[in-house]
Motif scaffolding. Structure first.
Motif, mmCIF file in Angstrom:
data_model
loop_
_atom_site.group_PDB
_atom_site.id
_atom_site.type_symbol
_atom_site.label_atom_id
_atom_site.label_comp_id
_atom_site.label_asym_id
_atom_site.label_seq_id
_atom_site.Cartn_x
_atom_site.Cartn_y
_atom_site.Cartn_z
ATOM 1 N N ASN A 1 -8.651 3.064 -3.335
ATOM 2 C CA ASN A 1 -9.375 2.268 -2.605
ATOM 3 C C ASN A 1 -10.282 3.296 -1.507
ATOM 4 O O ASN A 1 -11.589 2.881 -1.188
ATOM 5 C CB ASN A 1 -8.694 1.332 -1.693
ATOM 6 N N ILE A 2 -9.647 4.264 -0.872
ATOM 7 C CA ILE A 2 -10.583 5.092 0.006
ATOM 8 C C ILE A 2 -11.415 6.001 -0.884
ATOM 9 O O ILE A 2 -12.551 6.261 -0.447
ATOM 10 C CB ILE A 2 -9.310 5.837 0.745
ATOM 11 N N LEU B 1 -10.001 8.177 5.476
ATOM 12 C CA LEU B 1 -8.718 7.995 5.733
ATOM 13 C C LEU B 1 -8.752 8.761 7.070
ATOM 14 O O LEU B 1 -8.985 9.984 7.057
ATOM 15 C CB LEU B 1 -7.704 8.334 4.839
ATOM 16 N N GLU C 1 -0.185 1.344 11.363
ATOM 17 C CA GLU C 1 -1.488 1.331 10.861
ATOM 18 C C GLU C 1 -2.336 0.501 11.917
ATOM 19 O O GLU C 1 -2.090 -0.392 12.238
ATOM 20 C CB GLU C 1 -1.613 0.843 9.441
ATOM 21 N N ASN D 1 -16.050 5.556 2.876
ATOM 22 C CA ASN D 1 -14.753 5.278 3.077
ATOM 23 C C ASN D 1 -14.086 6.738 3.355
ATOM 24 O O ASN D 1 -14.342 7.717 3.052
ATOM 25 C CB ASN D 1 -13.992 4.782 1.808
ATOM 26 N N THR E 1 -7.600 12.422 0.549
ATOM 27 C CA THR E 1 -6.670 11.589 -0.109
ATOM 28 C C THR E 1 -7.053 11.315 -1.448
ATOM 29 O O THR E 1 -8.511 10.889 -1.417
ATOM 30 C CB THR E 1 -6.048 10.459 0.829
ATOM 31 N N GLU F 1 0.860 -1.170 -0.047
ATOM 32 C CA GLU F 1 -0.078 0.102 -0.025
ATOM 33 C C GLU F 1 0.948 1.260 -0.083
ATOM 34 O O GLU F 1 2.089 1.217 0.280
ATOM 35 C CB GLU F 1 -0.720 -0.026 1.207
ATOM 36 N N GLU G 1 -6.255 8.292 -2.629
ATOM 37 C CA GLU G 1 -5.858 6.812 -2.666
ATOM 38 C C GLU G 1 -7.093 6.134 -3.249
ATOM 39 O O GLU G 1 -8.238 6.213 -2.438
ATOM 40 C CB GLU G 1 -5.214 6.426 -1.193
ATOM 41 N N TYR H 1 -13.095 1.275 5.198
ATOM 42 C CA TYR H 1 -13.678 0.781 3.936
ATOM 43 C C TYR H 1 -14.937 -0.055 4.164
ATOM 44 O O TYR H 1 -15.147 -0.796 5.138
ATOM 45 C CB TYR H 1 -12.773 -0.241 3.240
ATOM 46 N N TRP I 1 1.037 3.443 1.922
ATOM 47 C CA TRP I 1 1.197 4.276 3.375
ATOM 48 C C TRP I 1 2.572 3.416 3.775
ATOM 49 O O TRP I 1 3.244 3.851 4.508
ATOM 50 C CB TRP I 1 0.575 3.829 4.230
ATOM 51 N N THR J 1 -7.620 3.108 7.876
ATOM 52 C CA THR J 1 -8.347 3.160 6.470
ATOM 53 C C THR J 1 -9.714 2.455 6.825
ATOM 54 O O THR J 1 -9.961 1.482 7.130
ATOM 55 C CB THR J 1 -7.588 2.475 5.372
#
Length: 214
Positions: A169-170, A178, A92, A176, A165, A80, A167, A131, A82, A129
Motif C-alpha cells: 500500500n505504501i 512510511l 500508529e 505515499n 519499505t 496490517e 509494504e 496514503y 505493523w 502511513t
C-alpha cells in the motif's frame, strides 16, 4: 494543555482525558473526511479510540466547545503488517485532521506538539502511513504535492523519519510514505523488531517514495 490564537478565536489544544469528555463536545462540520465527510461518525470513532487501553487523542477545541481538530494514536491494526505480531511499544498515528474552515492557523502543529510534549512515547515507536487517497487536499485549496510537502515537513518537525519499505500500500504510489518516530529511550529490541517488518519481499521492484532517506 495549550491555547492557540486563531483567526476564528481561541482554540484549546489538549490530550483527551476520557471518552465522556469527547462525548460531551460538539464536532465541527468540516471534519469526518475518513467517513465521507460525516462528522457524527468520526465523533463516535474518537470515543471508541479513547475507550481502548492504548488509545490517545490530541484535541483542538473551540470556545464553543466544538472539536475542530484531532490527532489519534492507537495500536496498529492486526490486519496490517505493523500490527500482525503485536509488538509491544509499537504504535500508529492513525489520523490527523483539522476542520476545513479552521486550517492554516497552525492547529495541526499545535496538536502534534501537545501529543509529544511529555515522555509518553519516549520508550516507544510511533509509525504513520501516508496514503495519498487519505488526504483531503481537494478541500484544502492546495495541490496534492503542496499538501504532501506540508504534511511531511510537519512530521519531520516532531521527530518522524522516513523509512523505505516494500509494504504494497505504501510502495504503490511515489507520494505515499512510511514515517516513524523512534523514541529517544526506545529499547534496541523494539527498534530491531520494527526494522524487521520493513522488507518482506526482497527483490521486489515496488516504487519507493522520492522522500525516502532524505
Amino acid at each position: 494543555m495549550r491555547q492557540l490564537q486563531t483567526s476564528r478565536g481561541i482554540v484549546t489544544v489538549k490530550i483527551a482525558s476520557s471518552p465522556q469528555e469527547i462525548a460531551e463536545l460538539g464536532m465541527d462540520e468540516g471534519l469526518g473526511f475518513f467517513w465521507r465527510n460525516r462528522p457524527a461518525l468520526q465523533h463516535q470513532a474518537l470515543i471508541q479510540i479513547a475507550e481502548t487501553p492504548h488509545g490517545c487523542i490530541s484535541l483542538a477545541i473551540s470556545e464553543a466547545r466544538v472539536i475542530v481538530g484531532y490527532v489519534t494514536v492507537t495500536l496498529p491494526s492486526e490486519d496490517e503488517r505493523w500490527g500482525r505480531d503485536h509488538i509491544e511499544g509499537l504504535y500508529e498515528l492513525g489520523g490527523i485532521e483539522v476542520g476545513r474552515t479552521w486550517r492554516h492557523d497552525g492547529i495541526g502543529s499545535a496538536m502534534m506538539a501537545e501529543l509529544f510534549s511529555d515522555s509518553r512515547y519516549d520508550r516507544a515507536i510511533v509509525i504513520a502511513t501516508g496514503y495519498r487517497w487519505c488526504w483531503d487536499y481537494e478541500g484544502s485549496g492546495v495541490s496534492l504535492r503542496e499538501y504532501r510537502d506540508a504534511l511531511h515537513r510537519m512530521m519531520r518537525r516532531y521527530g518522524f523519519e522516513f523509512f523505505e519499505t516494500d509494504e504494497p500500500n505504501i510502495a504503490w504510489y511515489p507520494e505515499n510514505a512510511l514515517v516513524a518516530r523512534i523514541g529517544k529511550h526506545a529499547p534496541a529490541k523494539l527498534v530491531q523488531q520494527f526494522k524487521s517488518l520493513l522488507f518482506e519481499n526482497l527483490g521486489s521492484d515496488y516504487a519507493l517514495s522520492e522522500f525516502v532517506g532524505r
